[in-house]
Design a protein around this motif. Structure first.
Motif, mmCIF file in Angstrom:
data_model
loop_
_atom_site.group_PDB
_atom_site.id
_atom_site.type_symbol
_atom_site.label_atom_id
_atom_site.label_comp_id
_atom_site.label_asym_id
_atom_site.label_seq_id
_atom_site.Cartn_x
_atom_site.Cartn_y
_atom_site.Cartn_z
ATOM 1 N N SER A 93 1.003 -1.426 -0.169
ATOM 2 C CA SER A 93 -0.309 0.053 0.068
ATOM 3 C C SER A 93 0.934 1.033 -0.387
ATOM 4 O O SER A 93 0.346 2.394 -0.102
ATOM 5 C CB SER A 93 -1.098 -0.162 1.082
ATOM 6 O OG SER A 93 -0.043 0.439 2.450
ATOM 7 N N LYS A 99 -4.092 4.145 -6.575
ATOM 8 C CA LYS A 99 -5.004 4.294 -6.663
ATOM 9 C C LYS A 99 -5.169 5.206 -5.632
ATOM 10 O O LYS A 99 -5.085 4.026 -3.985
ATOM 11 C CB LYS A 99 -5.671 4.295 -7.611
ATOM 12 C CG LYS A 99 -5.389 4.552 -8.827
ATOM 13 C CD LYS A 99 -7.191 4.377 -9.763
ATOM 14 C CE LYS A 99 -6.518 4.473 -11.035
ATOM 15 N NZ LYS A 99 -6.394 3.306 -11.614
ATOM 16 N N PRO A 100 -5.767 6.386 -4.429
ATOM 17 C CA PRO A 100 -6.005 6.859 -3.229
ATOM 18 C C PRO A 100 -6.889 5.325 -2.757
ATOM 19 O O PRO A 100 -7.580 4.861 -1.445
ATOM 20 C CB PRO A 100 -6.564 8.192 -3.288
ATOM 21 C CG PRO A 100 -5.993 8.569 -4.265
ATOM 22 C CD PRO A 100 -5.521 7.552 -4.892
ATOM 23 N N ARG A 101 -8.401 5.248 -3.354
ATOM 24 C CA ARG A 101 -9.125 4.258 -3.197
ATOM 25 C C ARG A 101 -8.601 2.678 -3.596
ATOM 26 O O ARG A 101 -9.217 1.957 -2.052
ATOM 27 C CB ARG A 101 -9.724 4.063 -4.973
ATOM 28 C CG ARG A 101 -11.873 3.848 -4.002
ATOM 29 C CD ARG A 101 -12.477 3.829 -5.222
ATOM 30 N NE ARG A 101 -12.742 2.787 -5.481
ATOM 31 C CZ ARG A 101 -13.319 2.064 -6.998
ATOM 32 N NH1 ARG A 101 -13.211 2.932 -7.684
ATOM 33 N NH2 ARG A 101 -12.586 1.028 -7.328
ATOM 34 N N GLU A 102 -7.585 2.366 -4.062
ATOM 35 C CA GLU A 102 -6.745 1.040 -3.713
ATOM 36 C C GLU A 102 -6.305 0.856 -2.224
ATOM 37 O O GLU A 102 -6.411 0.142 -1.575
ATOM 38 C CB GLU A 102 -5.522 0.918 -4.941
ATOM 39 C CG GLU A 102 -6.986 0.738 -5.851
ATOM 40 C CD GLU A 102 -5.396 1.131 -7.510
ATOM 41 O OE1 GLU A 102 -6.144 0.810 -8.141
ATOM 42 O OE2 GLU A 102 -4.560 1.103 -6.976
ATOM 43 N N GLY A 104 -6.808 3.137 0.187
ATOM 44 C CA GLY A 104 -8.184 2.650 0.661
ATOM 45 C C GLY A 104 -8.421 0.978 1.146
ATOM 46 O O GLY A 104 -8.421 0.829 2.475
ATOM 47 N N ALA A 105 -9.006 0.615 0.482
ATOM 48 C CA ALA A 105 -8.990 -0.811 -0.169
ATOM 49 C C ALA A 105 -7.933 -2.043 1.397
ATOM 50 O O ALA A 105 -8.357 -2.409 1.856
ATOM 51 C CB ALA A 105 -9.494 -0.940 -1.388
ATOM 52 N N ASP A 108 -8.000 -0.879 5.036
ATOM 53 C CA ASP A 108 -9.093 -1.683 5.164
ATOM 54 C C ASP A 108 -8.697 -3.200 5.634
ATOM 55 O O ASP A 108 -9.625 -3.628 6.695
ATOM 56 C CB ASP A 108 -10.752 -2.281 4.276
ATOM 57 C CG ASP A 108 -11.687 -0.028 4.566
ATOM 58 O OD1 ASP A 108 -10.980 0.232 5.068
ATOM 59 O OD2 ASP A 108 -12.292 0.220 3.175
ATOM 60 N N GLY A 160 -13.630 -6.969 -0.397
ATOM 61 C CA GLY A 160 -13.326 -4.985 -0.730
ATOM 62 C C GLY A 160 -12.514 -5.057 -2.005
ATOM 63 O O GLY A 160 -12.221 -3.522 -2.587
ATOM 64 N N SER A 164 -12.203 -3.908 -7.976
ATOM 65 C CA SER A 164 -11.136 -3.327 -7.543
ATOM 66 C C SER A 164 -9.893 -2.802 -8.297
ATOM 67 O O SER A 164 -10.279 -3.955 -9.977
ATOM 68 C CB SER A 164 -10.670 -2.769 -6.735
ATOM 69 O OG SER A 164 -8.550 -3.890 -6.808
ATOM 70 N N THR A 165 -10.419 -1.123 -9.311
ATOM 71 C CA THR A 165 -9.212 -0.952 -10.378
ATOM 72 C C THR A 165 -7.611 -1.467 -10.519
ATOM 73 O O THR A 165 -7.127 -1.226 -11.497
ATOM 74 C CB THR A 165 -9.578 0.069 -11.437
ATOM 75 O OG1 THR A 165 -9.009 0.663 -9.825
ATOM 76 C CG2 THR A 165 -10.829 0.217 -11.414
ATOM 77 N N LYS A 171 -3.630 -6.973 -7.640
ATOM 78 C CA LYS A 171 -4.691 -7.823 -6.922
ATOM 79 C C LYS A 171 -4.322 -9.154 -6.395
ATOM 80 O O LYS A 171 -5.081 -9.587 -5.937
ATOM 81 C CB LYS A 171 -5.345 -7.644 -8.014
ATOM 82 C CG LYS A 171 -6.564 -7.302 -7.456
ATOM 83 C CD LYS A 171 -7.711 -6.623 -8.281
ATOM 84 C CE LYS A 171 -9.142 -7.486 -8.768
ATOM 85 N NZ LYS A 171 -10.179 -6.959 -9.296
#
Ligand SMILES: *[C@@H]1O[C@H](CO)[C@@H](O)[C@H](O)[C@H]1NC(C)=O
Length: 200
Positions: A93, A99-102, A104-105, A108, A160, A164-165, A171
């Protein structure tokens, strides 16, 4: 004359030694195969028998034929995998290009894994109290609850990542690691249930 009797004497000693040594080796290898057979049989009743066997067979000498040691070792193996995966995810991470969303996942998931680690640690600790406690049923009930909660946390974590991209490789690595933890946990739960049934 004297020399040949000395030789014969030596030969006798060697033969006796050889007999004793091979006897000892045969006993210890019989024990090892009894121990691995115990793991194989116990694992055959879990959902992922192959993973169960490969994750536990290197601990055969520790487990011997004890359902309790089998169960706590299965929990410990799961705990170690959850810890190493969590550390790997923290490293990932922080990598560039996320990306910020990734991120974040990932964060979490690291939190859910930390709950998993906590629940597994408590379970192992609690199982260590069995000998000194007469509350076997109560302890096993707690352990079953915590390990089920750990499984839920792991599923939340892998959910989560669905859709996801994230970079395909990262991934896959993360999803496979989480899946392995979930399978190890499910196996440990099966062994716990079986142990509770046998002793309860
Ligand atoms: C659990 O695993 C760790 C790391 O391999 C080891 O150091 C520890 O002794 C194990 N504990 C139990 C209770 O098996």
């Amino acid at each position: 004359m004297e020399r040949s009797s000395a030789l014969a004497n030596l030969a006798t000693k060697l033969l006796v030694c050889l007999a004793i040594c091979s006897y000892i080796i045969s006993i210890s290898s019989a024990q090892t195969s009894t121990n691995t057979q115990f793991i194989r049989t116990s694992c055959s009743k879990t959902t992922y028998p192959r993973l169960c066997y490969t994750s536990l067979s290197s601990h055969a000498n520790l487990i011997q034929t004890s359902p309790k040691l089998l169960t706590s070792t299965a929990l410990n193996v799961t705990l170690n995998k959850a810890r190493s995966t969590s550390a790997m995810m923290v490293r990932l991470s922080r990598a560039h290009g996320m990306k910020p969303r990734e991120v974040g996942a990932m964060q979490d998931c690291v939190e859910e894994l930390s709950s998993t680690v906590d629940e597994l640690r408590r379970s192992i600790h609690e199982m260590g109290q069995i000998k000194r406690s007469s509350n076997f049923g109560l302890i096993m009930n707690d352990v079953q609850t915590w390990v089920s909660a750990a499984l839920t946390d792991e599923n939340t974590c892998s959910d989560g990542f669905t859709g996801s991209t994230m970079n395909g490789n990262t991934k896959t690595v993360v999803r496979n690691a989480i899946l392995t933890i979930a399978h190890l946990t499910s196996n440990a739960l099966a062994l716990i249930n079986r142990y509770a049934e046998l002793q309860g």
